[in-house]
Design a protein around this motif. Structure first.
Motif, PDB file in Angstrom:
ATOM      1  N   LEU A   1     -20.800  63.836 -13.091  1.00 45.30           N
ATOM      2  CA  LEU A   1     -21.446  64.930 -13.817  1.00 45.30           C
ATOM      3  C   LEU A   1     -21.910  64.464 -15.197  1.00 45.30           C
ATOM      4  CD1 LEU A   1     -19.059  67.907 -12.930  1.00 45.30           C
ATOM      5  CD2 LEU A   1     -21.393  67.558 -12.108  1.00 45.30           C
ATOM      6  N   MET A   2     -21.102  63.642 -15.855  1.00 44.94           N
ATOM      7  CA  MET A   2     -21.496  63.094 -17.158  1.00 44.94           C
ATOM      8  C   MET A   2     -22.757  62.256 -17.039  1.00 44.94           C
ATOM      9  SD  MET A   2     -18.293  61.934 -19.507  1.00 44.94           S
ATOM     10  CE  MET A   2     -17.827  60.558 -18.453  1.00 44.94           C
ATOM     11  N   GLY A   3     -22.786  61.368 -16.038  1.00 44.79           N
ATOM     12  CA  GLY A   3     -23.942  60.499 -15.855  1.00 44.79           C
ATOM     13  C   GLY A   3     -25.206  61.272 -15.551  1.00 44.79           C
ATOM     14  N   PHE A   4     -25.072  62.293 -14.689  1.00 43.19           N
ATOM     15  CA  PHE A   4     -26.226  63.128 -14.347  1.00 43.19           C
ATOM     16  C   PHE A   4     -26.699  63.895 -15.582  1.00 43.19           C
ATOM     17  CE2 PHE A   4     -28.240  67.042 -12.992  1.00 43.19           C
ATOM     18  CZ  PHE A   4     -29.063  66.646 -11.946  1.00 43.19           C
ATOM     19  N   GLY A   5     -25.765  64.565 -16.260  1.00 38.39           N
ATOM     20  CA  GLY A   5     -26.130  65.410 -17.391  1.00 38.39           C
ATOM     21  C   GLY A   5     -26.688  64.634 -18.569  1.00 38.39           C
ATOM     22  N   ALA A   6     -26.033  63.528 -18.920  1.00 40.23           N
ATOM     23  CA  ALA A   6     -26.473  62.755 -20.084  1.00 40.23           C
ATOM     24  C   ALA A   6     -27.833  62.107 -19.837  1.00 40.23           C
ATOM     25  CB  ALA A   6     -25.440  61.687 -20.424  1.00 40.23           C
ATOM     26  N   SER A   7     -28.073  61.639 -18.619  1.00 42.95           N
ATOM     27  CA  SER A   7     -29.375  61.037 -18.300  1.00 42.95           C
ATOM     28  C   SER A   7     -30.475  62.081 -18.374  1.00 42.95           C
ATOM     29  CB  SER A   7     -29.336  60.418 -16.903  1.00 42.95           C
ATOM     30  OG  SER A   7     -28.384  59.389 -16.826  1.00 42.95           O
ATOM     31  N   LEU A   8     -30.180  63.273 -17.859  1.00 42.17           N
ATOM     32  CA  LEU A   8     -31.166  64.352 -17.875  1.00 42.17           C
ATOM     33  C   LEU A   8     -31.441  64.819 -19.295  1.00 42.17           C
ATOM     34  CD1 LEU A   8     -32.854  66.215 -16.061  1.00 42.17           C
ATOM     35  CD2 LEU A   8     -30.898  67.760 -15.945  1.00 42.17           C
ATOM     36  N   ALA A   9     -30.388  64.937 -20.100  1.00 43.73           N
ATOM     37  CA  ALA A   9     -30.531  65.444 -21.468  1.00 43.73           C
ATOM     38  C   ALA A   9     -31.051  64.396 -22.441  1.00 43.73           C
ATOM     39  CB  ALA A   9     -29.192  65.981 -21.963  1.00 43.73           C
ATOM     40  N   GLY A  10     -31.119  63.147 -22.014  1.00 47.70           N
ATOM     41  CA  GLY A  10     -31.587  62.093 -22.909  1.00 47.70           C
ATOM     42  C   GLY A  10     -30.537  61.616 -23.879  1.00 47.70           C
ATOM     43  N   GLY A  11     -29.255  61.896 -23.592  1.00 46.65           N
ATOM     44  CA  GLY A  11     -28.187  61.440 -24.467  1.00 46.65           C
ATOM     45  C   GLY A  11     -26.891  62.183 -24.182  1.00 46.65           C
ATOM     46  N   CYS A  12     -25.802  61.596 -24.644  1.00 39.58           N
ATOM     47  CA  CYS A  12     -24.473  62.164 -24.447  1.00 39.58           C
ATOM     48  C   CYS A  12     -24.009  62.812 -25.751  1.00 39.58           C
ATOM     49  CB  CYS A  12     -23.495  61.072 -24.003  1.00 39.58           C
ATOM     50  SG  CYS A  12     -23.311  59.750 -25.235  1.00 39.58           S
ATOM     51  N   SER A  13     -22.709  62.959 -25.909  1.00 36.39           N
ATOM     52  CA  SER A  13     -22.174  63.551 -27.137  1.00 36.39           C
ATOM     53  C   SER A  13     -22.365  62.630 -28.335  1.00 36.39           C
ATOM     54  CB  SER A  13     -20.684  63.883 -26.967  1.00 36.39           C
ATOM     55  OG  SER A  13     -19.985  62.777 -26.438  1.00 36.39           O
ATOM     56  N   ILE A  14     -22.632  61.351 -28.094  1.00 37.70           N
ATOM     57  CA  ILE A  14     -22.959  60.425 -29.186  1.00 37.70           C
ATOM     58  C   ILE A  14     -24.466  60.349 -29.379  1.00 37.70           C
ATOM     59  CG2 ILE A  14     -22.912  58.012 -29.937  1.00 37.70           C
ATOM     60  CD1 ILE A  14     -20.258  59.447 -30.309  1.00 37.70           C
ATOM     61  N   GLY A  15     -25.204  60.029 -28.294  1.00 34.38           N
ATOM     62  CA  GLY A  15     -26.656  59.882 -28.401  1.00 34.38           C
ATOM     63  C   GLY A  15     -27.349  61.134 -28.903  1.00 34.38           C
ATOM     64  N   ASN A  16     -26.939  62.292 -28.382  1.00 34.77           N
ATOM     65  CA  ASN A  16     -27.502  63.561 -28.836  1.00 34.77           C
ATOM     66  C   ASN A  16     -26.638  64.224 -29.905  1.00 34.77           C
ATOM     67  OD1 ASN A  16     -29.883  63.652 -27.388  1.00 34.77           O
ATOM     68  ND2 ASN A  16     -29.036  64.788 -25.669  1.00 34.77           N
ATOM     69  N   GLY A  17     -25.328  64.340 -29.613  1.00 25.00           N
ATOM     70  CA  GLY A  17     -24.435  65.094 -30.477  1.00 25.00           C
ATOM     71  C   GLY A  17     -24.163  64.481 -31.828  1.00 25.00           C
ATOM     72  N   LEU A  18     -24.278  63.154 -31.938  1.00 17.64           N
ATOM     73  CA  LEU A  18     -24.051  62.485 -33.225  1.00 17.64           C
ATOM     74  C   LEU A  18     -25.347  61.936 -33.822  1.00 17.64           C
ATOM     75  CD1 LEU A  18     -22.242  61.226 -35.446  1.00 17.64           C
ATOM     76  CD2 LEU A  18     -21.938  59.252 -33.938  1.00 17.64           C
ATOM     77  N   VAL A  19     -26.146  61.254 -32.994  1.00 21.16           N
ATOM     78  CA  VAL A  19     -27.323  60.552 -33.515  1.00 21.16           C
ATOM     79  C   VAL A  19     -28.529  61.472 -33.671  1.00 21.16           C
ATOM     80  CG1 VAL A  19     -28.960  58.672 -33.088  1.00 21.16           C
ATOM     81  CG2 VAL A  19     -26.529  58.338 -32.608  1.00 21.16           C
ATOM     82  N   MET A  20     -28.912  62.153 -32.584  1.00 20.73           N
ATOM     83  CA  MET A  20     -30.116  62.986 -32.662  1.00 20.73           C
ATOM     84  C   MET A  20     -29.914  64.219 -33.550  1.00 20.73           C
ATOM     85  SD  MET A  20     -32.473  61.367 -31.157  1.00 20.73           S
ATOM     86  CE  MET A  20     -33.806  62.488 -30.715  1.00 20.73           C
ATOM     87  N   THR A  21     -28.664  64.647 -33.724  1.00 16.40           N
ATOM     88  CA  THR A  21     -28.408  65.710 -34.697  1.00 16.40           C
ATOM     89  C   THR A  21     -28.648  65.187 -36.114  1.00 16.40           C
ATOM     90  OG1 THR A  21     -26.069  65.105 -34.547  1.00 16.40           O
ATOM     91  CG2 THR A  21     -26.763  67.066 -33.346  1.00 16.40           C
TER      92      THR A  21
END
Length: 349
Positions: free
Chosen positions: A288-308
């Motif tokens: 689920l993590m792999g599916f969701g993070a790939s779809l969202a373009g990032g995980c809690s680090i790529g999106n939640g820390l960096v893109m924020t």
């Protein structure tokens, strides 16, 4: 040199392991225990990185383009990712560093995460990924959309962080007397003393700043990122194509290495085998993590820390839906079973 990715990753893995920087537990505790400290720590790391990175952009050291905002993919993917991290027992980065501590469950989750990320990025689910990401809004940058300076948003974030720090410092402290002699020294601080999450967050924010120029020096125009490098490892293993080996791959391998060093030095490393149910949940959560993070373009680090920190719609909306996904899964995994158990006990009584 891409070897700097290994160094940066090792620093990140060391700091996250010693600081027990777990966003999964932090988001879950916001809902279950009403404890917001880890979320506050994340905001501190975002603020530190945002200041540093935009100073680097203004001085011409690095470049950044927010691009378009794939809002449908971000919302769906982030929510699924939030559900996945509860089942996996850790987010993408947390899974990497906990694998370095010897948790076999994290190894299982990590395998599912890496394989599903590769399937989403170049396998049979790539058309699904591509089609959902095709629905976009033209501007991903919040300042550009609203027509104001990015420094206004950074100033607001810093003000919020300062208010949080003042609030937390003024809270009454509960002092627990210790019978152990008070120890000092670098070794004690690095490997024995419990690190405060806010101190850990400052270090993570600084490492996130460092990642940008080190990564861009190798031609990779990004900062910290976990999902694509994790997929690249599988893709390289299958195809042997060395183009998949880049700074990001060394970064995630460095996270594992740094965590292993920290866990061994602090005597926290040991192999721990999960029970069957936990192992199955870990694998499901990893996928689920792999599916969701790939779809969202990032995980809690790529999106939640960096893109924020880059003040993008993608980052902040992704963070919101990761948290909502975590809360949803926490209700069904932790809260609802306890309610059912309590009702059963009261009925039999």
């Amino acid at each position: 040199m891409i070897i700097t990715g290994l160094i940066c990753g090792a620093l990140l893995g060391f700091v996250m392991q010693r600081g027990r920087f777990c966003l999964t537990g932090g988001f879950r505790d916001m809902y279950i225990a009403k404890d917001n400290r880890m979320f506050y720590a994340l905001l501190i790391a975002i603020a530190v990185q945002s200041i540093g990175v935009y100073l680097l952009i203004q001085t011409g050291v690095i470049q950044f383009s927010a691009g378009a905002f794939p809002w449908v993919a971000v919302i769906i993917g982030s929510f699924i990712f939030g559900i996945g991290i509860v089942f996996a027992g850790g987010c993408a980065t947390g899974t990497w560093y906990r694998a370095g501590e010897g948790l076999i469950g994290s190894w299982i989750a990590l395998f599912g995460y890496m394989v599903m990320s590769a399937v989403m990025k170049s396998g049979f689910l790539f058309p699904v990924n591509q089609s959902l990401q095709a629905t976009t809004l033209p501007s991903n940058s919040i300042p550009e959309t609203l027509g104001v300076s990015v420094w206004i948003f950074i100033a607001i974030l810093v003000a919020v962080v300062i208010w949080i720090l003042i609030k937390e410092v003024n809270k009454p402290k509960v002092v627990i007397p210790s019978l152990k002699p008070k120890r000092t020294g670098l070794s004690y601080f690095l490997f024995e003393k419990r690190w405060h999450p806010f101190f850990t967050a400052v270090l993570i924010g600084a490492i996130a700043i460092l990642a940008w120029p080190l990564s861009q020096a190798t031609g990779r125009m990004a900062g910290l990122g976990i999902t694509t490098p994790s997929a690249n490892i599988i893709q390289y293993s299958v195809t042997g194509d060395v183009s998949y080996i880049n700074w990001g791959v060394f970064l995630v391998l460095g996270i594992f290495l740094g965590s292993f060093i920290a866990a061994k030095a602090s005597r926290e490393f040991r192999f721990r085998m999960p029970d069957t149910k936990t192992g199955i949940n870990s694998f499901i959560g990893g996928n689920l993590m792999g599916f969701g993070a790939s779809l969202a373009g990032g995980c809690s680090i790529g999106n939640g820390l960096v893109m924020t920190a880059m003040m993008t719609w993608q980052g902040w909306i992704s963070l919101l839906f990761i948290i909502l996904g975590t809360w949803t899964a926490s209700y069904f995994v932790f809260v609802r079973p306890q309610k059912i158990k309590a009702q059963s006990v009261s009925t039999t009584a």
